[in-house]
Design a protein around this motif. Structure first.
Motif, PDB file in Angstrom:
ATOM      1  N   ASP A 416       0.824  -1.195   0.000  1.00 59.45           N
ATOM      2  CA  ASP A 416       0.000   0.000   0.000  1.00 59.45           C
ATOM      3  C   ASP A 416       0.865   1.253   0.000  1.00 59.45           C
ATOM      4  O   ASP A 416       0.506   2.267   0.541  1.00 59.45           O
ATOM      5  CB  ASP A 416      -0.978   0.011   1.161  1.00 59.45           C
ATOM      6  CG  ASP A 416      -0.303  -0.356   2.459  1.00 59.45           C
ATOM      7  OD1 ASP A 416      -1.003  -0.687   3.405  1.00 59.45           O
ATOM      8  OD2 ASP A 416       0.939  -0.307   2.510  1.00 59.45           O
ATOM      9  N   GLU A 418       1.608   2.879  -2.635  1.00 60.29           N
ATOM     10  CA  GLU A 418       0.834   3.832  -3.406  1.00 60.29           C
ATOM     11  C   GLU A 418      -0.574   3.832  -2.834  1.00 60.29           C
ATOM     12  O   GLU A 418      -1.031   2.834  -2.302  1.00 60.29           O
ATOM     13  CB  GLU A 418       0.816   3.453  -4.891  1.00 60.29           C
ATOM     14  CG  GLU A 418       0.314   2.062  -5.176  1.00 60.29           C
ATOM     15  CD  GLU A 418       0.175   1.811  -6.654  1.00 60.29           C
ATOM     16  OE1 GLU A 418      -0.356   2.684  -7.345  1.00 60.29           O
ATOM     17  OE2 GLU A 418       0.588   0.753  -7.114  1.00 60.29           O
ATOM     18  N   PRO A 419      -1.213   4.973  -2.904  1.00 52.36           N
ATOM     19  CA  PRO A 419      -2.501   5.066  -2.226  1.00 52.36           C
ATOM     20  C   PRO A 419      -3.598   4.331  -2.986  1.00 52.36           C
ATOM     21  O   PRO A 419      -4.577   4.901  -3.414  1.00 52.36           O
ATOM     22  CB  PRO A 419      -2.768   6.568  -2.179  1.00 52.36           C
ATOM     23  CG  PRO A 419      -1.989   7.123  -3.310  1.00 52.36           C
ATOM     24  CD  PRO A 419      -0.813   6.238  -3.505  1.00 52.36           C
ATOM     25  N   LYS A 420      -3.413   3.068  -3.132  1.00 53.57           N
ATOM     26  CA  LYS A 420      -4.424   2.286  -3.828  1.00 53.57           C
ATOM     27  C   LYS A 420      -4.382   0.939  -3.157  1.00 53.57           C
ATOM     28  O   LYS A 420      -3.338   0.308  -3.088  1.00 53.57           O
ATOM     29  CB  LYS A 420      -4.033   2.160  -5.287  1.00 53.57           C
ATOM     30  CG  LYS A 420      -4.867   1.172  -6.061  1.00 53.57           C
ATOM     31  CD  LYS A 420      -4.269   1.008  -7.433  1.00 53.57           C
ATOM     32  CE  LYS A 420      -5.068   0.015  -8.250  1.00 53.57           C
ATOM     33  NZ  LYS A 420      -4.521  -0.188  -9.563  1.00 53.57           N
ATOM     34  N   PHE A 421      -5.462   0.555  -2.591  1.00 52.27           N
ATOM     35  CA  PHE A 421      -5.360  -0.720  -1.925  1.00 52.27           C
ATOM     36  C   PHE A 421      -6.567  -1.581  -2.227  1.00 52.27           C
ATOM     37  O   PHE A 421      -7.601  -1.133  -2.670  1.00 52.27           O
ATOM     38  CB  PHE A 421      -5.138  -0.577  -0.435  1.00 52.27           C
ATOM     39  CG  PHE A 421      -6.193   0.203   0.266  1.00 52.27           C
ATOM     40  CD1 PHE A 421      -7.061  -0.420   1.122  1.00 52.27           C
ATOM     41  CD2 PHE A 421      -6.319   1.570   0.063  1.00 52.27           C
ATOM     42  CE1 PHE A 421      -8.032   0.302   1.783  1.00 52.27           C
ATOM     43  CE2 PHE A 421      -7.288   2.287   0.713  1.00 52.27           C
ATOM     44  CZ  PHE A 421      -8.147   1.644   1.577  1.00 52.27           C
TER      45      PHE A 421
ATOM     46  N   ASP B  91      -5.498  10.108   1.372  1.00 58.77           N
ATOM     47  CA  ASP B  91      -6.538  10.595   0.469  1.00 58.77           C
ATOM     48  C   ASP B  91      -7.803   9.774   0.579  1.00 58.77           C
ATOM     49  O   ASP B  91      -8.670   9.819  -0.268  1.00 58.77           O
ATOM     50  CB  ASP B  91      -6.031  10.610  -0.975  1.00 58.77           C
ATOM     51  CG  ASP B  91      -5.819   9.225  -1.510  1.00 58.77           C
ATOM     52  OD1 ASP B  91      -5.694   8.303  -0.679  1.00 58.77           O
ATOM     53  OD2 ASP B  91      -5.800   9.043  -2.730  1.00 58.77           O
ATOM     54  N   ARG B 109     -12.434   7.994  -1.990  1.00 52.06           N
ATOM     55  CA  ARG B 109     -11.119   8.497  -2.358  1.00 52.06           C
ATOM     56  C   ARG B 109     -11.304   9.954  -2.748  1.00 52.06           C
ATOM     57  O   ARG B 109     -12.087  10.269  -3.640  1.00 52.06           O
ATOM     58  CB  ARG B 109     -10.561   7.703  -3.533  1.00 52.06           C
ATOM     59  CG  ARG B 109      -9.116   8.028  -3.802  1.00 52.06           C
ATOM     60  CD  ARG B 109      -8.574   7.239  -4.973  1.00 52.06           C
ATOM     61  NE  ARG B 109      -8.677   5.790  -4.807  1.00 52.06           N
ATOM     62  CZ  ARG B 109      -8.017   5.076  -3.920  1.00 52.06           C
ATOM     63  NH1 ARG B 109      -7.210   5.672  -3.086  1.00 52.06           N
ATOM     64  NH2 ARG B 109      -8.170   3.779  -3.835  1.00 52.06           N
TER      65      ARG B 109
END
Lengths: 661, 632
Positions: A416, A418-421, B91, B109
């Motif tokens: 995580d 990168e802000p994508k999980f 974010d 988000r």
């Protein structure tokens, strides 16, 4: 049919005519009176007509404003505008309802109520109890003009509708607005699955002509809301439009329900009805997908495929038809196409969707049930699709692909930075330890033992905090008969796979040590409870009894095989014997034991074992009843001799025949 | 004060994202606003000093005028009237919305303000079950009586998302407790967990990574939501403490104890413990503290405010006897009895730990119900027996002094000012738990509303803190009125009482129930050995048993204090049976505990049982009222 002239005899003038307000004293409270006194002094002539005009103009203005909000390019700005419009309608409704109900104002009041409900439901993306109360209040207002309030209230909304529609023959002016409100009531009842009430309402609206019919779709088709007059106040959506939406939504809901209950031909016809009606593109894609599911289940894969292709045509690829396609190809045995569909599914689900501005009217989507995991439209998230792909590859023996997909999946789940999980595969799927173990198994299967060891180490380190305190307390655990500690079964399974990885790397000593660690853990852990949970009940941090038993057998056989490889037959014999004792019906264990006995020249015992094997083979097979975790299934396939049965026949000749002589 | 924002509704919650330089603010029944702080400092100009600043000057002794920045409606990034709480993680915005029948956790988000016109994309949703009906019966959305609490818990070493959340209401728990509470999946995924404390008392959790669902399907509550505990009263605070010294385990010095505090003082503490077999097991302990307002944690202590006091509870010490037979167990266990120590600061609506001194001292930042920001330096000597002795220094420090004291940093939030409530930006950078400072707005808001009406008492027990003896009967003032003035000293209603020479007031308790205070002159015979004497009777009336008891308790506490102080000052102590007064207080405390127990039982009893309980409750209620209070 009564005509409007009948009404004028009752003393009610045309819509914008008389001073109806003077007939009843103002309630004097609320925004209505405030507005009145603010606008013009009470009692002046022409006041009420102008007031009605004012309210009507306000309604029309709000409807136009809603259109602006709808077309606003900026989502948030649009939402704000829409909220303002909603508040505007609420205020206007307060003004109108602050006065006693009067027939000439009611068409406007009902229209404003309809606009308010439409706005509210579309903004909230669904109906709530509040809208039912709004409808109820409007109906009571209608009855108020007929002095018919009181006992009927007990019958609830349905009773109210009966009464109101009963009077509608003398309230022709109200009819268009009442039908509109009835359409909203129908939408509300449809979305809350109150189909009985809905059917009765439609029957009443249709004048009970088709008394016999209880078919919802038929009733909706025959329902013909009166056309609104050209000078009627503006609406966000008219009754006829609402009727079309209701028809599509009902057909779709019905079809979906029939599909779930297994009435496939009925489902097919309902769904085709839905597809043929007014159907926005996203809904059409859903309907086509469900049609595909239905036809697949009916044994028409080719027709199903046509619908799925239609669903996928145009627009960005959407998850459910791809998932359905993969199921279809799986059924057809077309592995390449199945996996390709799953790969496309993973891609399709990688896109995050920003919400689109909702239409400010009742849409078909609003009336559809939310897909639950059992629905054919449920396709999960990207990582769930990725897991499906990886596990399918492992199942069908594409080890290299499986390994890659599992590594991708773990990266997706754990990284995580990168802000994508991404969520783990959801229940009832494997839990996280199982995903790790499957990944390790896939890597071993693909010949990547070193990578498998890395995955195992990662798993162990992440589980370390959940393990019993080391090491002195372990001694206590060994002595006692305590229940299986948290996560111990996962740890032992990890040792087992590590052992196998060392085997692959040719490190016999390390392998034996891992297998021993595994067994040590497994034998101190007695089964948690007598009750047998599902194969992957991760919440308890343990596996089912059957899985644990198989895990023990697997570890014993694995270690035994290592003893064999290092020519330590006595130790091997011990392990194989133990595995047969643990699980007498296990043919793999018996087979390895038999071979060892034979090699050690312990003929009599071998013959006895062979006979018991023969006897078992004649019994009906029952071990297919339970399912094992995928990693364990994979593991068991490694310690199974592919030519087990031929070797058994060989025994017959070599062992038994000399005996017969 | 660097800037003042004016929001279009009451501010319920706010969080600072220092990294992005933005402030997220939840406005009651509006939604979440995102305000850029850079923008604020740029747009500050003297033109903004409008009439509201004059008010400020009036009320705050010449505070410098602060620029007021009206918040643009466009700053609303999440318009949703049903939102009740939120947390920000980088974010990702986690919100708790009040549905028609259920609470809903949603995941968005979000984008930087101005960076993207698109709304935050929803990436997950799950419904929480609840036992009580939520929405009002009428069409309008109604605000919940108590707001839910959201916070984010991460495992140690969680990088990425959860690692980057300075300024948000989150904390880290040591691995063992984290794994025990939230399960193996959360541990393996190293995923942050969202904890929700609901007004119905439920404490539940959702593993953040599992909450990400596909667009069409909300998550399955059965699979995603785990109810950790049911506090059976509104949850007001969730926090974490370190109860064990980090001596043996150097690398994991994260909090090892999860603490949840209920509205009526019920406190839950959970620690990881190991049973005889060495298996990790959760150790739960429930206890009762005085009714709680705001709370915060520091080290191993919980600081929490009650309507009349500020208390400290040390969960590491707490008076737990060391068990010589099981030394291992003794050190790891929670104290068997929580014993709060009084700090004697009243009406604190929010709290935050400023700094801790290794020797046991702590500096707290507290905001009073009347909008006064204070620092309290507590000297909690580690050798002190329970209850610890506390000294108060520096209370009542003005905002200005405070500001100069801690220096100008980036603007953050505090909140204050009757007659009008405005959020005030204050530099709070040195604070260790900025989230705690974000509660004041709603709390102040509530009280401000109540104080507005004339002759209304915001919170009756206005203080044991700075009570000084006054002459009870100045010329021309009845004994009753003088007594009432004394009782309401420091209260905003005092002026009205003084001006109109009132001897009774009707007010509203902090929980919204009515409270009636009547003071009349009587003659008593049994109290004083010297014979009949003039006295005043203070009568407390309320429809709420809880409010009655609290007011009653506060009045007695105050009397006792006065008597003791008088005894200390005067050479001839008043001929009063101090022991008698003391006994009254002790009795009341006992009765109060019984009331709470009975009320707890009432909710679980069957019909027959509840009748007996209700009867007993009534008896206790009468007992509580029977000894009339006397004051000379």
């Amino acid at each position: 049919m009564q005509k409007r002239t009948d009404l004028s005899s009752l003393g009610w003038g045309p819509r914008r005519g008389r001073a109806y307000l003077s007939a009843a004293p103002s309630r004097g409270l609320g925004p209505a009176s405030a507005t009145l006194s603010h606008q013009t002094p009470l009692g002046s002539s022409g006041l009420h007509a102008s007031c009605l005009d004012l309210w009507r103009e306000k309604n029309d203005q709000l409807v136009r404003q809603a259109k602006v909000a709808q077309d606003s390019r900026q989502f948030l700005r649009g939402q704000q505008l829409a909220q303002d419009v909603l508040e505007g309608f609420r205020g206007l409704l307060h003004s109108l309802q602050g006065l006693p109900a009067a027939v000439p104002v009611l068409p406007l009041e009902l229209t404003v109520t309809c606009n308010f409900i439409t706005m509210k439901a579309s903004l909230a993306q669904g109906f709530t109890e509040n809208q039912a109360q709004d409808i109820q209040q409007s109906l009571e207002r209608v009855l108020e003009t007929q002095k018919q309030l009181g006992p009927r209230l007990e019958c609830g909304l349905r009773g109210l509708w009966d009464s109101v529609l009963h009077y509608s023959s003398v309230l022709l002016e109200l009819l268009p607005a009442l039908h509109h409100l009835a359409g909203l009531q129908a939408a509300l009842w449809l979305s809350t699955d109150c189909l009985g009430d809905l059917t009765l309402l439609l029957q009443t609206l249709n004048g009970n002509q088709s008394e016999a019919s209880e078919d919802l779709l038929h009733l909706l088709k025959t329902w013909s809301p009166p056309a609104e007059e050209s000078d009627a106040p503006l609406t966000l959506q008219d009754a006829r439009g609402l009727r079309d939406v209701l028809l599509t939504a009902s057909a779709y809901r019905q079809g979906l329900q029939e599909l779930i209950t297994g009435s496939l031909p009925k489902a097919l016809s309902s769904l085709q009805e839905a597809a043929s009606g007014l159907c926005p593109r996203p809904v059409l894609v859903q309907v086509y997908t469900v049609l595909g599911t239905c036809l697949r289940k009916m044994g028409n894969p080719q027709r199903a495929l046509l619908y799925l292709v239609a669903a996928l045509k145009g627009g960005s690829p959407w998850g459910p038809p791809l998932l359905e396609a993969s199921r279809l190809y799986q059924q057809l045995g077309n592995t390449a196409a199945e996996l390709e569909s799953l790969e496309l599914l993973v891609d399709a689900l990688s896109v995050t969707h920003s919400p689109e501005a909702p239409q400010l009217l009742i849409e078909v989507e609003l009336l559809l049930p939310q897909p639950n995991p059992a629905s054919p439209l449920h396709c999960g998230t990207q990582s769930q699709a990725k897991y499906l792909l990886a596990s399918r590859c492992l199942q069908i023996g594409r080890a290299e692909d499986a390994a890659e997909h599992y590594l991708d999946l773990l990266a997706l789940l754990l990284d995580d930075s990168e802000p994508k999980f991404s969520p783990p595969p959801s229940r009832p799927g494997p839990c996280m330890p199982e995903v790790f173990l499957e990944a390790a198994a896939a890597l071993i299967q693909a010949g990547r033992a070193q990578d498998a060891l890395t995955v195992c180490e990662e798993l162990l380190s992440r589980m370390s905090s959940l393990l019993p305190k080391m090491p002195q307390l372990w001694e206590d655990a060994r002595k006692g008969t305590k229940e299986s500690p948290h996560c111990l079964s996962w740890v032992s399974a990890t040792y087992l796979l590590q052992g196998r990885a060392w085997v692959q790397l040719g490190a016999q000593k390390e392998a034996i040590s891992e297998f021993s660690r595994c067994l040590e853990l497994l034998f101190q852990a007695t089964p948690k409870d007598k009750e047998q949970g599902p194969a992957s009940s991760c919440e308890q941090g343990c596996m089912s009894d059957v899985a644990l038993q198989q895990l023990r057998v697997a570890a014993l056989i694995s270690r035994g095989l290592q003893w064999v490889a290092s020519d330590q037959d006595t130790k091997a014999l011990q392990d194989f014997l133990l595995s047969v004792q643990m699980c007498p019906g296990n043919r793999d264990a018996s087979f390895h034991l038999l071979q060892t006995l034979r090699r050690m020249d312990r003929r009599d015992e071998a013959i006895a074992l062979w006979w018991s094997l023969e006897a078992q083979a004649k019994l009906p097979q029952e071990n297919a009843a339970w399912s094992l975790p995928l990693f364990l299934e994979t593991y068991l396939s490694w310690i199974r001799s592919p030519d087990r049965e031929t070797l058994l026949e060989e025994f017959q000749t070599s062992l038994l025949e000399p005996c017969d002589l | 004060v660097q800037a003042v924002f004016r929001f279009p509704g009451r501010v319920w919650h706010l969080e600072l994202s220092a990294l992005r330089g933005v402030l997220y603010v939840l406005c009651a029944q509006k939604g979440v606003y995102c305000v850029s702080l850079d923008q604020a400092s740029r747009s500050v100009s003297q033109d903004d000093g409008d009439d509201s600043d004059k008010n400020d000057e009036d009320s705050e002794d010449g505070e410098p005028p602060c620029p007021v920045i009206p918040v643009d409606p466009d700053a609303c990034i999440l318009p949703d009237a049903t939102l009740c709480a939120f947390v920000v993680l980088d974010d990702v915005l986690v919100t708790l919305a009040q549905g028609p029948a259920q609470w809903k956790v949603q995941l968005f988000r979000c984008h930087r303000p101005g960076e993207d016109a698109r709304p935050p994309g929803q990436i997950g949703e799950v419904e929480l079950s609840t036992s009580s009906p939520l929405a009002g019966s009428l069409g309008e959305p109604t605000a919940p009586r108590f707001l839910p609490v959201l916070c984010c818990v991460s495992p140690p070493g969680c990088s990425g998302l959860c690692g980057r959340m300075p300024g948000s209401g989150g904390f880290t728990l040591e691995r063992a407790l984290f794994g025990l509470l939230f399960g193996v999946d959360a541990s393996l995924l190293e995923s942050p967990v969202i904890l929700c404390g609901l007004p119905d008392g439920q404490l539940c959790c959702v593993v953040l990574k599992t909450l990400v669902t596909s667009r069409l399907a909300p998550g399955d509550p059965k699979a995603l939501v785990k109810i950790l505990h049911h506090l059976e009263e509104p949850v007001v605070s969730i926090g974490a403490l370190r109860t064990e010294s980090s001596g043996e385990n150097v690398e994991d010095t994260h909090p090892d104890c999860l603490v949840a505090l209920g509205r009526h003082g019920r406190v839950l503490a959970v620690k990881a413990s190991w049973d005889e077999a060495g298996d990790p097991v959760p150790e739960l302990q429930e206890d009762r503290l005085p009714r709680a307002g705001a709370a915060c944690g520091g080290g191993s202590r919980v600081y929490h405010s009650t309507p009349s006091d500020l208390c400290v509870v040390d969960l590491a010490r707490g008076g737990a006897p060391q068990d010589p037979v099981q030394p291992d167990r003794g050190s790891g266990s929670l104290p068997s009895l929580l014993c709060p120590a009084s700090v004697s600061v009243c009406s604190v609506v929010t709290l935050s730990v400023l700094s801790e001194v290794p020797e046991g001292g702590t500096r707290l930042l507290a905001l009073s119900a009347r909008g006064r920001l204070m620092t309290c330096s507590l000297d909690l000597s580690s050798e002190a027996p329970c209850p610890a002795r506390a000294t108060v220094v520096n209370t009542g420090q003005k905002i200005k002094e405070l500001l100069s004291g801690i220096g100008a940093g980036s603007p953050l939030l505090g909140g204050l000012s009757p007659p009008r409530l405005r959020p005030v930006a204050l530099p709070l950078t040195p604070m260790r738990a900025p989230d705690a400072a974000s509660c004041p707005i709603p709390e102040v808001g509530r009280d401000v509303r109540r104080v507005l009406g004339p002759a209304r008492v915001s919170s009756l027990p206005s203080g044991r803190l700075s009570v000084s003896l006054r002459c009870l009967s100045p010329p021309g003032v009845s004994l009753g009125c003088a007594t009432l003035q004394w009782l309401l000293a420091e209260n905003s209603a005092l002026d009205v009482v003084r001006a109109r020479l009132l001897s009774s007031v009707r007010g509203v308790a902090p929980d919204g129930t009515d409270l009636h205070l009547v003071v009349r002159e009587v003659t008593v015979t049994h109290l004083c050995a010297a014979g009949p004497m003039q006295a005043v009777e203070i009568q407390v009336e309320s429809s709420s048993l809880a409010s009655l008891c609290q007011a009653h308790h506060a009045v007695i506490g105050r009397l006792q204090r006065m008597v003791v102080e008088q005894a200390a000052q005067s050479s001839s102590p008043p001929d009063l049976r101090v022991q008698y007064l003391h006994q009254i207080q002790v009795n009341h405390e006992t009765l109060l505990r019984e009331v709470q127990t009975l009320r707890d039982r009432l909710s679980t009893d069957d019909e027959a049982g509840s009748r007996t309980t209700a009867e007993r409750l009534l008896q206790v209620y009468q007992q509580l009222r029977s000894p009339s209070l006397l004051l000379v």
